[in-house]
Motif scaffolding. Structure first.
Motif, PDB file in Angstrom:
ATOM      1  N   ALA A  30       0.797  -1.254   0.063  1.00 25.60           N
ATOM      2  CA  ALA A  30      -0.111  -0.046  -0.088  1.00 25.60           C
ATOM      3  C   ALA A  30       0.955   1.221   0.110  1.00 25.60           C
ATOM      4  CB  ALA A  30      -0.948  -0.100   1.094  1.00 25.60           C
ATOM      5  N   THR A  31       1.927   1.268   0.418  1.00 33.17           N
ATOM      6  CA  THR A  31       2.672   2.519   0.928  1.00 33.17           C
ATOM      7  C   THR A  31       4.207   2.066   0.788  1.00 33.17           C
ATOM      8  OG1 THR A  31       2.865   2.211   3.216  1.00 33.17           O
ATOM      9  CG2 THR A  31       1.035   3.395   2.477  1.00 33.17           C
ATOM     10  N   GLY A  32       5.016   2.872   0.714  1.00 30.49           N
ATOM     11  CA  GLY A  32       6.569   2.973   0.571  1.00 30.49           C
ATOM     12  C   GLY A  32       7.187   2.024  -0.245  1.00 30.49           C
ATOM     13  N   ILE A  33       8.152   1.101   0.064  1.00 33.45           N
ATOM     14  CA  ILE A  33       8.613   0.090  -0.701  1.00 33.45           C
ATOM     15  C   ILE A  33       7.904  -0.564  -1.551  1.00 33.45           C
ATOM     16  CG2 ILE A  33      10.203  -1.640  -0.902  1.00 33.45           C
ATOM     17  CD1 ILE A  33      11.811  -0.541   1.250  1.00 33.45           C
ATOM     18  N   GLY A  34       6.830  -1.138  -0.823  1.00 33.69           N
ATOM     19  CA  GLY A  34       5.552  -1.953  -1.297  1.00 33.69           C
ATOM     20  C   GLY A  34       5.157  -1.255  -2.530  1.00 33.69           C
ATOM     21  N   LYS A  35       4.719  -0.116  -2.278  1.00 37.76           N
ATOM     22  CA  LYS A  35       3.890   0.756  -3.514  1.00 37.76           C
ATOM     23  C   LYS A  35       4.799   1.104  -4.699  1.00 37.76           C
ATOM     24  CE  LYS A  35       1.379   5.088  -4.089  1.00 37.76           C
ATOM     25  NZ  LYS A  35       0.623   6.258  -3.510  1.00 37.76           N
ATOM     26  N   ALA A  36       6.028   1.507  -4.310  1.00 36.64           N
ATOM     27  CA  ALA A  36       7.111   1.934  -5.416  1.00 36.64           C
ATOM     28  C   ALA A  36       7.280   0.500  -6.261  1.00 36.64           C
ATOM     29  CB  ALA A  36       8.201   2.426  -4.790  1.00 36.64           C
ATOM     30  N   THR A  37       7.435  -0.568  -5.645  1.00 35.54           N
ATOM     31  CA  THR A  37       7.526  -1.711  -6.260  1.00 35.54           C
ATOM     32  C   THR A  37       6.319  -2.174  -6.979  1.00 35.54           C
ATOM     33  OG1 THR A  37       9.108  -2.561  -4.296  1.00 35.54           O
ATOM     34  CG2 THR A  37       8.082  -4.330  -5.955  1.00 35.54           C
ATOM     35  N   ALA A  38       5.261  -2.023  -6.631  1.00 30.35           N
ATOM     36  CA  ALA A  38       3.871  -2.395  -7.342  1.00 30.35           C
ATOM     37  C   ALA A  38       3.925  -1.440  -8.589  1.00 30.35           C
ATOM     38  CB  ALA A  38       2.890  -2.128  -6.674  1.00 30.35           C
ATOM     39  N   GLN A  39       4.298  -0.182  -8.492  1.00 30.35           N
ATOM     40  CA  GLN A  39       4.135   0.754  -9.645  1.00 30.35           C
ATOM     41  C   GLN A  39       5.383   0.389 -10.661  1.00 30.35           C
ATOM     42  OE1 GLN A  39       4.904   4.488  -7.344  1.00 30.35           O
ATOM     43  NE2 GLN A  39       2.929   5.071  -7.393  1.00 30.35           N
ATOM     44  N   LEU A  40       6.415  -0.041 -10.220  1.00 32.57           N
ATOM     45  CA  LEU A  40       7.393  -0.459 -11.069  1.00 32.57           C
ATOM     46  C   LEU A  40       6.879  -1.714 -12.051  1.00 32.57           C
ATOM     47  CD1 LEU A  40      10.339   0.362 -12.295  1.00 32.57           C
ATOM     48  CD2 LEU A  40      11.367  -0.882 -10.500  1.00 32.57           C
ATOM     49  N   PHE A  41       6.680  -2.762 -11.141  1.00 32.70           N
ATOM     50  CA  PHE A  41       6.271  -4.022 -11.757  1.00 32.70           C
ATOM     51  C   PHE A  41       5.121  -3.834 -12.759  1.00 32.70           C
ATOM     52  CE2 PHE A  41       8.853  -6.180  -8.851  1.00 32.70           C
ATOM     53  CZ  PHE A  41       8.854  -7.582  -9.414  1.00 32.70           C
ATOM     54  N   GLY A  69      19.571  -0.679   3.142  1.00 34.93           N
ATOM     55  CA  GLY A  69      19.910   0.096   4.579  1.00 34.93           C
ATOM     56  C   GLY A  69      18.592   0.967   4.986  1.00 34.93           C
ATOM     57  N   PHE A  70      19.003   2.135   5.498  1.00 32.55           N
ATOM     58  CA  PHE A  70      17.553   2.951   6.010  1.00 32.55           C
ATOM     59  C   PHE A  70      16.923   3.763   4.525  1.00 32.55           C
ATOM     60  CE2 PHE A  70      19.726   2.096   9.806  1.00 32.55           C
ATOM     61  CZ  PHE A  70      18.849   1.776  10.768  1.00 32.55           C
ATOM     62  N   VAL A  71      15.724   3.382   4.453  1.00 29.25           N
ATOM     63  CA  VAL A  71      15.034   4.060   3.154  1.00 29.25           C
ATOM     64  C   VAL A  71      13.778   4.993   3.888  1.00 29.25           C
ATOM     65  CG1 VAL A  71      13.437   3.437   1.235  1.00 29.25           C
ATOM     66  CG2 VAL A  71      15.264   1.815   2.278  1.00 29.25           C
ATOM     67  N   ASP A  72      13.798   6.179   3.159  1.00 28.94           N
ATOM     68  CA  ASP A  72      12.861   7.187   3.492  1.00 28.94           C
ATOM     69  C   ASP A  72      11.444   6.918   3.088  1.00 28.94           C
ATOM     70  OD1 ASP A  72      11.991   9.414   4.366  1.00 28.94           O
ATOM     71  OD2 ASP A  72      12.779  10.829   2.751  1.00 28.94           O
ATOM     72  N   THR A  73      10.655   6.276   3.884  1.00 30.51           N
ATOM     73  CA  THR A  73       9.327   5.520   3.937  1.00 30.51           C
ATOM     74  C   THR A  73       8.839   5.914   5.149  1.00 30.51           C
ATOM     75  OG1 THR A  73       9.853   3.378   4.717  1.00 30.51           O
ATOM     76  CG2 THR A  73      10.196   3.713   2.522  1.00 30.51           C
ATOM     77  N   PRO A  74       7.248   5.613   5.169  1.00 29.60           N
ATOM     78  CA  PRO A  74       6.771   6.109   6.478  1.00 29.60           C
ATOM     79  C   PRO A  74       6.835   5.167   7.697  1.00 29.60           C
ATOM     80  CG  PRO A  74       5.088   5.774   4.451  1.00 29.60           C
ATOM     81  CD  PRO A  74       6.604   5.204   4.029  1.00 29.60           C
ATOM     82  N   ILE A  75       7.792   4.257   7.414  1.00 32.31           N
ATOM     83  CA  ILE A  75       8.113   3.276   8.740  1.00 32.31           C
ATOM     84  C   ILE A  75       9.116   3.970   9.318  1.00 32.31           C
ATOM     85  CG2 ILE A  75      10.112   2.099   7.600  1.00 32.31           C
ATOM     86  CD1 ILE A  75       8.744  -0.558   8.968  1.00 32.31           C
ATOM     87  N   LEU A  76       9.679   5.067   8.785  1.00 32.38           N
ATOM     88  CA  LEU A  76      10.524   5.834   9.484  1.00 32.38           C
ATOM     89  C   LEU A  76      10.072   6.958  10.063  1.00 32.38           C
ATOM     90  CD1 LEU A  76      14.133   6.256   7.570  1.00 32.38           C
ATOM     91  CD2 LEU A  76      13.683   4.760   9.447  1.00 32.38           C
ATOM     92  N   SER A  77       8.664   7.287  10.226  1.00 34.63           N
ATOM     93  CA  SER A  77       8.121   8.340  10.650  1.00 34.63           C
ATOM     94  C   SER A  77       8.252   8.278  12.272  1.00 34.63           C
ATOM     95  CB  SER A  77       6.603   8.353  10.352  1.00 34.63           C
ATOM     96  OG  SER A  77       6.018   7.053  10.872  1.00 34.63           O
ATOM     97  N   ILE A  78       8.697   7.215  12.921  1.00 35.12           N
ATOM     98  CA  ILE A  78       8.892   7.014  14.367  1.00 35.12           C
ATOM     99  C   ILE A  78      10.186   7.784  14.633  1.00 35.12           C
ATOM    100  CG2 ILE A  78       7.613   4.853  14.548  1.00 35.12           C
ATOM    101  CD1 ILE A  78      10.219   3.484  14.435  1.00 35.12           C
ATOM    102  N   ALA A  79      11.169   7.968  13.758  1.00 38.99           N
ATOM    103  CA  ALA A  79      12.190   8.557  13.924  1.00 38.99           C
ATOM    104  C   ALA A  79      12.158  10.213  14.056  1.00 38.99           C
ATOM    105  CB  ALA A  79      13.352   8.326  13.067  1.00 38.99           C
ATOM    106  N   ASP A  80      12.664  11.003  15.210  1.00 39.90           N
ATOM    107  CA  ASP A  80      12.523  12.367  15.222  1.00 39.90           C
ATOM    108  C   ASP A  80      13.791  12.993  14.306  1.00 39.90           C
ATOM    109  OD1 ASP A  80      15.110  12.115  16.717  1.00 39.90           O
ATOM    110  OD2 ASP A  80      13.899  12.083  18.634  1.00 39.90           O
TER     111      ASP A  80
END
Length: 240
Positions: free
Chosen positions: A6-17, A178-189
């Motif tokens: 739905a989001t992040g790496i998964g969404k980008a992968t879906a779009q590319l496929f 490595g660390f990717v700029d996706t919603p899962i990193l929203s927990i980081a200040d």
């Protein structure tokens, strides 16, 4: 089939496929997947959404059944669904927290692989699986015990599956971002985010589309001789 699509790496992968001619199934717990499906359809893709909790065996069984009912077969599985956490000292880690991290980040991958491989065997046409581990499955990181353990499990699960099913035409590999700029990193200040950026020699976080391109590469016939690899894509993080 992409879990966590739905989001992040998964969404980008879906779009590319989709852009490369694939018919895509997005599995996710988030209703944001419906908007992602609309975007995929708007660019001319064929895609469906199956609401799925990857930690539940019945959900994964249903996911495979709906995929085959709709598209006739399963060629590629990409289990991306996962959760992170900001870090906890070991004496503060509850059993519920530990179990949740393993249920989604490791058991979810196990179930996805189990039923994808079963379907690919039934088809007799082979297929590819690209698991998503992490550099945290290869190196330690302070206070990330449960996440590190789960991702290391994905890495070794991939190795074992890769050598077990290669002779059946089923290629199982993994990508270790490595660390990717996706919603899962929203927990980081902001302070933690700056520290994460500085830990990458390339001087920035990864982008979802960069990881998606590597996943597509691993799934393609260009890498038909590669099995059980855990491919690190980390901007230099683990080389230090």
């Amino acid at each position: 089939m992409i879990t966590g699509g739905a989001t992040g790496i998964g969404k980008a992968t879906a779009q590319l496929f989709v852009q490369n001619g694939a018919k895509v199934v997005i599995a996710d717990v988030s209703n944001q997947a419906e908007n992602t499906i609309k975007e995929l359809l708007n660019i001319g893709g064929e895609a469906i959404f199956v609401k799925t909790d990857v930690s539940k065996e019945t959900d994964i069984k249903n996911l495979i059944e709906e995929t085959v009912d709709h598209f006739g077969k399963l060629d590629n599985m990409v289990p991306i669904a996962g959760i992170g956490h900001p870090g906890t000292l070991i004496h503060e880690v509850t059993l519920d927290h530990w179990q949740q991290m393993l249920d989604i980040n490791l058991t979810g991958v196990f179930l996805s692989n189990k039923y994808a491989i079963t379907q690919m065997q039934n088809q007799g046409t082979g297929g590819t699986i690209v698991n998503v581990s992490s550099i945290m499955g290869d190196v330690g990181k302070t206070n990330q015990f449960s996440y590190n353990a789960a991702k290391a499990g994905v890495a070794n699960l991939t190795r074992s599956l890769g050598v077990t099913y290669a002779n059946q035409g089923i290629r199982v590999n993994a990508i270790c971002p490595g660390f990717v700029d996706t919603p899962i990193l929203s927990i980081a200040d902001e302070e933690k985010r700056s520290l994460l950026i500085s830990a990458h020699p390339i001087g920035r976080l990864g982008r979802a589309e960069e990881i998606a391109r590597t996943i597509l590469f691993l799934a393609s016939e260009d890498l038909s001789f590669m099995v059980e690899a855990n491919l690190i894509v980390d901007g230099g993080y683990t080389a230090q």
